[in-house]
Design a protein around this motif. Structure first.
Motif, mmCIF file in Angstrom:
data_model
loop_
_atom_site.group_PDB
_atom_site.id
_atom_site.type_symbol
_atom_site.label_atom_id
_atom_site.label_comp_id
_atom_site.label_asym_id
_atom_site.label_seq_id
_atom_site.Cartn_x
_atom_site.Cartn_y
_atom_site.Cartn_z
ATOM 1 N N VAL A 178 54.783 48.942 -176.780
ATOM 2 C CA VAL A 178 56.126 48.395 -176.525
ATOM 3 C C VAL A 178 56.402 48.367 -175.022
ATOM 4 O O VAL A 178 55.649 48.944 -174.230
ATOM 5 N N THR A 179 57.517 47.714 -174.659
ATOM 6 C CA THR A 179 57.900 47.707 -173.241
ATOM 7 C C THR A 179 58.464 49.085 -172.894
ATOM 8 O O THR A 179 58.868 49.850 -173.789
ATOM 9 N N LEU A 180 58.561 49.355 -171.589
ATOM 10 C CA LEU A 180 59.093 50.648 -171.148
ATOM 11 C C LEU A 180 60.553 50.794 -171.595
ATOM 12 O O LEU A 180 60.975 51.862 -172.069
ATOM 13 N N VAL A 181 61.311 49.704 -171.481
ATOM 14 C CA VAL A 181 62.730 49.753 -171.863
ATOM 15 C C VAL A 181 62.857 50.085 -173.357
ATOM 16 O O VAL A 181 63.688 50.909 -173.753
ATOM 17 N N GLU A 182 61.999 49.467 -174.164
ATOM 18 C CA GLU A 182 62.048 49.753 -175.606
ATOM 19 C C GLU A 182 61.661 51.213 -175.877
ATOM 20 O O GLU A 182 62.289 51.900 -176.683
ATOM 21 N N ALA A 183 60.630 51.668 -175.169
ATOM 22 C CA ALA A 183 60.183 53.058 -175.373
ATOM 23 C C ALA A 183 61.322 54.032 -175.041
ATOM 24 O O ALA A 183 61.539 55.024 -175.749
ATOM 25 N N LEU A 184 62.061 53.720 -173.985
ATOM 26 C CA LEU A 184 63.133 54.634 -173.542
ATOM 27 C C LEU A 184 64.359 54.582 -174.453
ATOM 28 O O LEU A 184 65.295 55.358 -174.280
ATOM 29 N N SER A 185 64.348 53.657 -175.434
ATOM 30 C CA SER A 185 65.496 53.569 -176.351
ATOM 31 C C SER A 185 65.280 54.411 -177.614
ATOM 32 O O SER A 185 66.160 54.508 -178.458
ATOM 33 N N LYS A 186 64.115 55.026 -177.751
ATOM 34 C CA LYS A 186 63.796 55.750 -179.002
ATOM 35 C C LYS A 186 64.536 57.084 -179.083
ATOM 36 O O LYS A 186 65.071 57.573 -178.094
ATOM 37 N N ASP A 187 64.534 57.670 -180.296
ATOM 38 C CA ASP A 187 65.231 58.963 -180.506
ATOM 39 C C ASP A 187 64.497 60.094 -179.801
ATOM 40 O O ASP A 187 65.106 61.017 -179.273
ATOM 41 N N ILE A 188 63.169 60.043 -179.874
ATOM 42 C CA ILE A 188 62.355 61.085 -179.231
ATOM 43 C C ILE A 188 61.469 60.393 -178.192
ATOM 44 O O ILE A 188 60.761 59.433 -178.512
ATOM 45 N N ILE A 189 61.543 60.872 -176.965
ATOM 46 C CA ILE A 189 60.748 60.278 -175.879
ATOM 47 C C ILE A 189 59.836 61.377 -175.332
ATOM 48 O O ILE A 189 60.314 62.439 -174.929
ATOM 49 N N VAL A 190 58.533 61.109 -175.364
ATOM 50 C CA VAL A 190 57.582 62.101 -174.851
ATOM 51 C C VAL A 190 56.973 61.553 -173.560
ATOM 52 O O VAL A 190 56.321 60.509 -173.571
ATOM 53 N N LEU A 191 57.200 62.256 -172.460
ATOM 54 C CA LEU A 191 56.624 61.820 -171.181
ATOM 55 C C LEU A 191 55.225 62.400 -171.066
ATOM 56 O O LEU A 191 55.051 63.622 -171.056
ATOM 57 N N SER A 192 54.234 61.514 -170.975
ATOM 58 C CA SER A 192 52.845 61.974 -170.919
ATOM 59 C C SER A 192 52.077 61.203 -169.848
ATOM 60 O O SER A 192 50.955 60.754 -170.063
ATOM 61 N N THR A 193 52.720 61.060 -168.686
ATOM 62 C CA THR A 193 52.022 60.454 -167.543
ATOM 63 C C THR A 193 51.750 61.564 -166.545
ATOM 64 O O THR A 193 52.199 62.698 -166.733
ATOM 65 N N SER A 194 51.081 61.211 -165.463
ATOM 66 C CA SER A 194 50.934 62.202 -164.402
ATOM 67 C C SER A 194 52.336 62.513 -163.861
ATOM 68 O O SER A 194 53.214 61.652 -163.829
ATOM 69 N N VAL A 195 52.517 63.773 -163.435
ATOM 70 C CA VAL A 195 53.843 64.253 -163.021
ATOM 71 C C VAL A 195 54.396 63.431 -161.850
ATOM 72 O O VAL A 195 55.603 63.207 -161.749
ATOM 73 N N SER A 196 53.490 62.937 -161.000
ATOM 74 C CA SER A 196 53.929 62.215 -159.799
ATOM 75 C C SER A 196 54.772 60.984 -160.149
ATOM 76 O O SER A 196 55.518 60.489 -159.325
ATOM 77 N N PHE A 197 54.677 60.512 -161.390
ATOM 78 C CA PHE A 197 55.388 59.300 -161.797
ATOM 79 C C PHE A 197 56.769 59.609 -162.388
ATOM 80 O O PHE A 197 57.619 58.723 -162.486
ATOM 81 N N PHE A 198 57.005 60.851 -162.795
ATOM 82 C CA PHE A 198 58.251 61.183 -163.501
ATOM 83 C C PHE A 198 59.494 60.733 -162.730
ATOM 84 O O PHE A 198 60.402 60.140 -163.288
#
Ligand code: NAP
Length: 247
Positions: free
Chosen positions: A52-72
């Motif tokens: 999905v797009t990033l915007v769609e992903a950020l609309s979900k009930d549960i969001i799990v961040l699993s990128t490198s920390v530098s991107f947070f």
């Protein structure tokens, strides 16, 4: 109704850790959405998850961040407006003080935040994750019992509750020191031998388990843990002392 598994879930970052972890989540979620910076649609399709797009992903009930920390920080700063204000946000980063500071700073106050660090990865968990450990740092949540229940009883993990500071202090030895040695061993050309002792096998095992991790992950473990540098310096001092005593 199960608080966790009836929710929509998105994983931001579909790198090595997410690709390894998704099959363990799949039995419990009807639809898992993933977003990744570079195109990983083919892998997502093969694994039966929705890209999905990033915007769609950020609309979900549960969001799990699993990128490198530098991107947070960039991600949350730029996309603050797109984040579901009622979301439960988790991360899986290998350091905890820095991501928690960023999550608290940029997420809407109404979001729940639970920081985690699974103490396993694609190599150490390749034969299964049952009884492996996960560190949980509750930051802002009313659902801690249910989250712990999910990790313990569905994923069969051992949950360790820690503060971000307790986590990073211990991980300066557990991870920063170990990965420092593993990275050096990876660079060292060790000739093949048939005279392997148990201790030597353990050394090769450290190299095998950790030497293949991404350099971004190595950088995060070393540079984003405020206690890691001192442990490295202490270790180098001991090596130098030993070496000069031998001379
Ligand atoms: P990683 O190298 O830490 O992260 C790779 C992911 O981060 C990829 O999805 C990559 O996207 C994305 N990424 C990197 N820089 C980015 C940027 N500037 N913008 C957007 N996305 C960016 O490798 P990983 O092993 O998959 O780790 C993911 C998370 O899991 C990390 O927080 C790590 O600390 C944690 N973790 C890893 C392990 C492990 O054993 N591997 C264990 C426990 C926890 P691209 O694919 O586009 O490069």
């Amino acid at each position: 109704m199960d608080f966790i598994t009836t929710k929509s879930i998105a994983i931001i970052g579909f790198g090595p850790f997410s690709q390894f972890f998704v099959p363990h989540l799949k039995p419990f979620f009807e639809n898992i959405s993933v977003w990744n910076r570079s195109d990983k649609q083919a892998i997502a399709q093969e694994m039966g998850v929705s890209s999905v797009t990033l915007v769609e992903a950020l609309s979900k009930d549960i969001i799990v961040l699993s990128t490198s920390v530098s991107f947070f920080e960039d991600l949350l700063k730029i996309h603050q407006i797109d984040i579901n204000p009622n979301a439960l946000v988790l991360d899986v980063a290998s350091v905890k003080l820095k991501p928690v500071e960023i999550l608290e700073k940029y997420l809407p106050k109404s979001c729940q935040i639970v920081a985690t660090h699974p103490l396993f990865g694609p190599q150490s968990g390749k034969d299964g994750i049952e009884n492996k450990r996960i560190v949980v740092c509750p930051v802002r949540t009313t659902q801690l019992d249910k989250i712990i229940d999910f990790f313990s009883n569905k994923l069969k993990l051992q949950v360790m509750l820690k503060t971000p500071k307790e986590h990073d202090l211990q991980m300066a030895y557990v991870q920063a020191l170990t990965h420092f040695i593993a990275r050096a061993l990876s660079e060292l050309v060790i000739p093949e031998t048939d005279q392997k002792t148990d201790a030597f096998k353990a050394l090769l095992e450290i190299k095998r388990l950790l030497g293949g991790d991404s350099f971004d992950l190595f950088l995060a473990i070393q540079n984003d843990n405020p206690y890691a540098k001192q442990v490295r310096l202490d270790f180098l001092e001991q090596l130098t002392k030993l070496h000069s005593n031998l001379n």
